[in-house]
Design a protein around this motif. Structure first.
Motif, short mmCIF file in Angstrom:
data_model
loop_
_atom_site.label_atom_id
_atom_site.label_comp_id
_atom_site.label_asym_id
_atom_site.label_seq_id
_atom_site.Cartn_x
_atom_site.Cartn_y
_atom_site.Cartn_z
N UNK A 25 25.56 67.64 58.94
CA UNK A 25 24.50 67.72 59.90
C UNK A 25 25.04 67.39 61.57
N UNK A 26 25.80 66.21 61.11
CA UNK A 26 26.36 65.53 62.49
C UNK A 26 27.31 66.27 63.17
N UNK A 27 28.38 66.81 62.50
CA UNK A 27 29.64 67.42 63.11
C UNK A 27 29.78 68.83 62.83
N UNK A 28 28.71 69.54 62.00
CA UNK A 28 29.01 70.70 61.24
C UNK A 28 30.46 70.79 60.58
N UNK A 29 30.75 69.45 59.90
CA UNK A 29 31.91 69.48 59.17
C UNK A 29 31.81 69.40 57.77
N UNK A 30 32.48 69.85 56.80
CA UNK A 30 32.43 69.77 55.42
C UNK A 30 33.76 69.82 54.78
N UNK A 31 34.04 69.45 53.65
CA UNK A 31 35.13 69.47 52.85
C UNK A 31 35.15 71.05 52.30
N UNK A 32 36.06 72.08 53.08
CA UNK A 32 35.97 73.13 52.45
C UNK A 32 36.83 73.51 51.17
N UNK A 33 37.69 72.72 50.91
CA UNK A 33 38.51 73.18 49.66
C UNK A 33 39.55 71.92 49.50
N UNK A 34 39.97 71.78 48.25
CA UNK A 34 40.94 70.92 47.92
C UNK A 34 42.12 71.58 47.29
N UNK A 35 43.44 71.38 47.81
CA UNK A 35 44.51 71.97 47.30
C UNK A 35 45.49 71.03 46.66
N UNK A 36 45.96 71.30 45.56
CA UNK A 36 47.07 70.45 45.00
C UNK A 36 48.44 71.29 44.66
N UNK A 48 36.06 70.18 41.74
CA UNK A 48 35.53 71.33 41.02
C UNK A 48 33.99 70.71 40.64
N UNK A 49 33.94 69.63 40.40
CA UNK A 49 32.44 68.97 39.80
C UNK A 49 31.53 68.96 41.18
N UNK A 50 32.24 68.80 42.20
CA UNK A 50 31.40 68.80 43.46
C UNK A 50 31.18 70.03 44.12
N UNK A 51 31.60 71.05 43.40
CA UNK A 51 31.31 72.52 43.98
C UNK A 51 32.42 72.49 45.10
N UNK A 52 33.39 72.06 45.29
CA UNK A 52 34.49 72.32 46.32
C UNK A 52 35.50 73.21 45.71
N UNK A 53 35.68 74.44 46.72
CA UNK A 53 36.66 75.28 46.21
C UNK A 53 38.13 74.80 46.07
#
Ligand code: GRF
Length: 200
Positions: A25-36, A48-53
């Protein structure tokens, strides 16, 4: 966008802060993906449990560092991130990769840089007789662990400290420092993007 190699406890702290501090809401920012770079990284399960790609780009699948970095950049750019966060990402990145994300590539290093760049920082601080140790969030440049510092946290080194005890004390601070540093970076980006004046 957060890159991990293992447990991803720093990534998890960032994901929680993004929610609790309302970065969307404040910055229009979110964690879009986690890559390993490691398929077995525990942090992928959390994401994945957080619904993050999530995605895995295994360095073992590429003959050279450059080929790996190119594949990693392609996986990253699929999400067009404003910021790429290295969180326990245990790969040295090529100058070409670093240049591609210059100014929007952060890392957390478990020492008070410029002291103790590289590995085994806790044992080295103990062996050197340091009375304090800590952690640094910095911009990534081509030179390992040497970019502009965003923030640092200090912890005491206790007389009978082991590397494990010091690492645990520092990790607690990492989980506070990284989200705070990223929040500050996002706020600065949002301020810079504001119009010079608010139209009446
Ligand atoms: C941490 O000690 C951090 O300082 C280093 O990687 C370690 C593991 O981090 N960069 P995480 O639990 O995978 O976030």
């Amino acid at each position: 966008m957060i890159l991990i190699s293992g447990e991803g406890s720093n990534m998890a702290a960032i994901v929680r802060s993004a929610r609790q501090e309302r970065w969307a809401e404040r910055f229009g920012a979110r964690v879009t993906a986690v890559i390993s770079n490691k398929a077995e990284a525990g942090g992928l399960v959390f994401a994945q449990a957080e619904g993050i790609a999530t995605a895995v780009v295994s360095h073992k699948a590429f003959a050279t560092r450059e080929l790996f970095d190119t594949a990693l950049a392609e996986a990253i750019d699929a999400h067009a991130p404003a910021l790429v966060v290295l969180a326990g990402f245990m790969r040295i990145l090529t100058p070409g990769f670093v240049a591609r994300y210059a100014g929007r590539l952060l890392n957390i290093h478990p020492s008070l840089l410029p002291a103790f760049p590289g590995l085994h920082t806790h044992q080295r601080a103990i062996d050197a007789g340091c009375k304090v140790a800590g952690v640094t969030v910095h911009q990534v440049t081509a030179e390992l662990d040497h970019g502009p510092i965003l923030d640092q946290a200090v912890v005491p080194v206790l007389a009978d400290d082991t590397a494990a005890a010091l690492a645990a004390r520092i990790l607690t601070q990492e989980h506070l420092l990284y989200p705070r540093a990223i929040g500050g970076w996002l706020a600065a980006q949002a301020r810079a993007a504001e119009p010079a004046f608010s139209p009446s």
